[in-house]
Design a protein around this motif. Structure first.
Motif, PDB file in Angstrom:
ATOM      1  N   GLY A   1       3.648  -3.737  -4.096  1.00 27.84           N
ATOM      2  CA  GLY A   1       4.123  -4.618  -3.033  1.00 27.84           C
ATOM      3  C   GLY A   1       5.177  -3.901  -2.221  1.00 27.84           C
ATOM      4  O   GLY A   1       5.280  -2.684  -2.256  1.00 27.84           O
ATOM      5  N   LYS A   2       5.977  -4.665  -1.498  1.00 31.89           N
ATOM      6  CA  LYS A   2       7.038  -4.099  -0.670  1.00 31.89           C
ATOM      7  C   LYS A   2       8.382  -4.631  -1.144  1.00 31.89           C
ATOM      8  O   LYS A   2       8.494  -5.776  -1.576  1.00 31.89           O
ATOM      9  CB  LYS A   2       6.827  -4.452   0.801  1.00 31.89           C
ATOM     10  CG  LYS A   2       5.592  -3.791   1.369  1.00 31.89           C
ATOM     11  CD  LYS A   2       5.525  -3.968   2.865  1.00 31.89           C
ATOM     12  CE  LYS A   2       4.274  -3.273   3.356  1.00 31.89           C
ATOM     13  NZ  LYS A   2       4.548  -2.314   4.389  1.00 31.89           N
ATOM     14  N   ASN A   3       9.407  -3.775  -1.027  1.00 32.16           N
ATOM     15  CA  ASN A   3      10.751  -4.196  -1.403  1.00 32.16           C
ATOM     16  C   ASN A   3      11.452  -4.843  -0.207  1.00 32.16           C
ATOM     17  O   ASN A   3      10.831  -5.032   0.847  1.00 32.16           O
ATOM     18  CB  ASN A   3      11.547  -3.026  -1.986  1.00 32.16           C
ATOM     19  CG  ASN A   3      11.755  -1.900  -1.002  1.00 32.16           C
ATOM     20  OD1 ASN A   3      11.580  -2.051   0.205  1.00 32.16           O
ATOM     21  ND2 ASN A   3      12.133  -0.741  -1.516  1.00 32.16           N
ATOM     22  N   LYS A   4      12.724  -5.177  -0.350  1.00 28.54           N
ATOM     23  CA  LYS A   4      13.470  -5.849   0.720  1.00 28.54           C
ATOM     24  C   LYS A   4      13.605  -4.991   1.973  1.00 28.54           C
ATOM     25  O   LYS A   4      13.810  -5.514   3.053  1.00 28.54           O
ATOM     26  CB  LYS A   4      14.859  -6.258   0.227  1.00 28.54           C
ATOM     27  CG  LYS A   4      14.834  -7.420  -0.714  1.00 28.54           C
ATOM     28  CD  LYS A   4      16.239  -7.842  -1.083  1.00 28.54           C
ATOM     29  CE  LYS A   4      16.185  -9.039  -2.011  1.00 28.54           C
ATOM     30  NZ  LYS A   4      17.518  -9.534  -2.332  1.00 28.54           N
ATOM     31  N   ARG A   5      13.495  -3.679   1.800  1.00 28.22           N
ATOM     32  CA  ARG A   5      13.585  -2.767   2.956  1.00 28.22           C
ATOM     33  C   ARG A   5      12.228  -2.538   3.604  1.00 28.22           C
ATOM     34  O   ARG A   5      12.080  -1.681   4.448  1.00 28.22           O
ATOM     35  CB  ARG A   5      14.192  -1.438   2.523  1.00 28.22           C
ATOM     36  CG  ARG A   5      15.623  -1.572   2.017  1.00 28.22           C
ATOM     37  CD  ARG A   5      16.084  -0.279   1.441  1.00 28.22           C
ATOM     38  NE  ARG A   5      15.094   0.090   0.431  1.00 28.22           N
ATOM     39  CZ  ARG A   5      15.213   1.075  -0.418  1.00 28.22           C
ATOM     40  NH1 ARG A   5      16.258   1.841  -0.410  1.00 28.22           N
ATOM     41  NH2 ARG A   5      14.282   1.333  -1.305  1.00 28.22           N
ATOM     42  N   ASN A   6      11.204  -3.302   3.162  1.00 26.81           N
ATOM     43  CA  ASN A   6       9.838  -3.214   3.686  1.00 26.81           C
ATOM     44  C   ASN A   6       9.172  -1.873   3.386  1.00 26.81           C
ATOM     45  O   ASN A   6       8.347  -1.382   4.151  1.00 26.81           O
ATOM     46  CB  ASN A   6       9.805  -3.517   5.192  1.00 26.81           C
ATOM     47  CG  ASN A   6       8.437  -4.003   5.634  1.00 26.81           C
ATOM     48  OD1 ASN A   6       7.731  -4.666   4.873  1.00 26.81           O
ATOM     49  ND2 ASN A   6       8.062  -3.667   6.851  1.00 26.81           N
ATOM     50  N   ILE A   7       9.551  -1.266   2.259  1.00 27.97           N
ATOM     51  CA  ILE A   7       8.962  -0.001   1.819  1.00 27.97           C
ATOM     52  C   ILE A   7       7.984  -0.301   0.696  1.00 27.97           C
ATOM     53  O   ILE A   7       8.288  -1.044  -0.242  1.00 27.97           O
ATOM     54  CB  ILE A   7      10.049   0.983   1.352  1.00 27.97           C
ATOM     55  CG1 ILE A   7      10.949   1.343   2.546  1.00 27.97           C
ATOM     56  CG2 ILE A   7       9.441   2.223   0.741  1.00 27.97           C
ATOM     57  CD1 ILE A   7      12.130   2.198   2.193  1.00 27.97           C
ATOM     58  N   SER A   8       6.794   0.276   0.779  1.00 29.28           N
ATOM     59  CA  SER A   8       5.763   0.062  -0.245  1.00 29.28           C
ATOM     60  C   SER A   8       6.172   0.702  -1.563  1.00 29.28           C
ATOM     61  O   SER A   8       6.686   1.823  -1.597  1.00 29.28           O
ATOM     62  CB  SER A   8       4.431   0.664   0.220  1.00 29.28           C
ATOM     63  OG  SER A   8       3.967  -0.011   1.364  1.00 29.28           O
ATOM     64  N   ILE A   9       5.925  -0.016  -2.659  1.00 29.45           N
ATOM     65  CA  ILE A   9       6.222   0.453  -4.011  1.00 29.45           C
ATOM     66  C   ILE A   9       4.892   0.619  -4.748  1.00 29.45           C
ATOM     67  O   ILE A   9       4.049  -0.276  -4.745  1.00 29.45           O
ATOM     68  CB  ILE A   9       7.107  -0.551  -4.780  1.00 29.45           C
ATOM     69  CG1 ILE A   9       8.377  -0.874  -3.998  1.00 29.45           C
ATOM     70  CG2 ILE A   9       7.420  -0.042  -6.173  1.00 29.45           C
ATOM     71  CD1 ILE A   9       9.293   0.288  -3.775  1.00 29.45           C
ATOM     72  N   PHE A  10       4.731   1.783  -5.385  1.00 26.15           N
ATOM     73  CA  PHE A  10       3.515   2.088  -6.128  1.00 26.15           C
ATOM     74  C   PHE A  10       3.837   2.284  -7.601  1.00 26.15           C
ATOM     75  O   PHE A  10       4.892   2.806  -7.948  1.00 26.15           O
ATOM     76  CB  PHE A  10       2.872   3.374  -5.591  1.00 26.15           C
ATOM     77  CG  PHE A  10       2.243   3.219  -4.245  1.00 26.15           C
ATOM     78  CD1 PHE A  10       0.883   3.017  -4.114  1.00 26.15           C
ATOM     79  CD2 PHE A  10       3.013   3.275  -3.091  1.00 26.15           C
ATOM     80  CE1 PHE A  10       0.293   2.871  -2.869  1.00 26.15           C
ATOM     81  CE2 PHE A  10       2.447   3.130  -1.842  1.00 26.15           C
ATOM     82  CZ  PHE A  10       1.085   2.925  -1.727  1.00 26.15           C
TER      83      PHE A  10
ATOM     84  N   ALA B   1       7.147   4.639  -1.312  1.00 25.23           N
ATOM     85  CA  ALA B   1       6.483   5.369  -0.240  1.00 25.23           C
ATOM     86  C   ALA B   1       7.519   5.713   0.824  1.00 25.23           C
ATOM     87  O   ALA B   1       8.581   5.104   0.893  1.00 25.23           O
ATOM     88  CB  ALA B   1       5.382   4.508   0.373  1.00 25.23           C
ATOM     89  N   THR B   2       7.190   6.684   1.662  1.00 23.78           N
ATOM     90  CA  THR B   2       8.040   6.935   2.811  1.00 23.78           C
ATOM     91  C   THR B   2       7.725   5.865   3.840  1.00 23.78           C
ATOM     92  O   THR B   2       6.687   5.208   3.780  1.00 23.78           O
ATOM     93  CB  THR B   2       7.796   8.336   3.395  1.00 23.78           C
ATOM     94  OG1 THR B   2       6.419   8.470   3.719  1.00 23.78           O
ATOM     95  CG2 THR B   2       8.188   9.414   2.409  1.00 23.78           C
ATOM     96  N   MET B   3       8.596   5.672   4.778  1.00 23.00           N
ATOM     97  CA  MET B   3       8.466   4.601   5.774  1.00 23.00           C
ATOM     98  C   MET B   3       7.086   4.620   6.425  1.00 23.00           C
ATOM     99  O   MET B   3       6.626   5.637   6.914  1.00 23.00           O
ATOM    100  CB  MET B   3       9.544   4.765   6.836  1.00 23.00           C
ATOM    101  CG  MET B   3       9.808   3.524   7.595  1.00 23.00           C
ATOM    102  SD  MET B   3      10.367   2.230   6.479  1.00 23.00           S
ATOM    103  CE  MET B   3      11.439   1.379   7.536  1.00 23.00           C
ATOM    104  N   GLY B   4       6.390   3.500   6.373  1.00 29.50           N
ATOM    105  CA  GLY B   4       5.100   3.348   7.032  1.00 29.50           C
ATOM    106  C   GLY B   4       3.912   3.855   6.242  1.00 29.50           C
ATOM    107  O   GLY B   4       2.775   3.676   6.647  1.00 29.50           O
ATOM    108  N   GLU B   5       4.140   4.483   5.097  1.00 28.82           N
ATOM    109  CA  GLU B   5       3.045   5.029   4.287  1.00 28.82           C
ATOM    110  C   GLU B   5       2.366   3.905   3.515  1.00 28.82           C
ATOM    111  O   GLU B   5       3.020   3.120   2.837  1.00 28.82           O
ATOM    112  CB  GLU B   5       3.610   6.077   3.329  1.00 28.82           C
ATOM    113  CG  GLU B   5       2.609   7.038   2.792  1.00 28.82           C
ATOM    114  CD  GLU B   5       3.285   8.203   2.077  1.00 28.82           C
ATOM    115  OE1 GLU B   5       2.606   9.201   1.873  1.00 28.82           O
ATOM    116  OE2 GLU B   5       4.460   8.100   1.705  1.00 28.82           O
TER     117      GLU B   5
END
Length: 72
Positions: A20-29, A48-52
């Motif tokens: 999913g995504k964290n509070k900073r809108n970064i994808s977590i794998f 992930a890096t921003m937007g990945e």
């Protein structure tokens, strides 16, 4: 790559899945595989890096491995 359970040096053969995504809108794998030496799971988390939106499971740079708690 070193197995966190048996400390054997193994070839990374990870699989990954988007959590999913964290509070900073970064994808977590989450990354995972079974150690070929001790047959225990190896599990890690990576941002992930921003937007990945896709991450190569063979790229384990920056991967934080989870370790089992020690039993008393």
């Amino acid at each position: 790559m070193e197995c966190p359970t048996c400390q054997s040096q193994i070839h990374s053969n990870m699989h990954n899945a988007l959590v999913g995504k964290n509070k900073r809108n970064i994808s977590i794998f989450v990354y995972f595989q079974i150690c070929p030496e001790c047959d225990e799971p190896i599990v890690g988390i990576k941002e992930a890096t921003m937007g990945e939106v896709y991450m190569n499971p063979n790229n384990i740079e920056g991967l934080v491995l989870l370790r089992k708690g020690q039993r008393r």
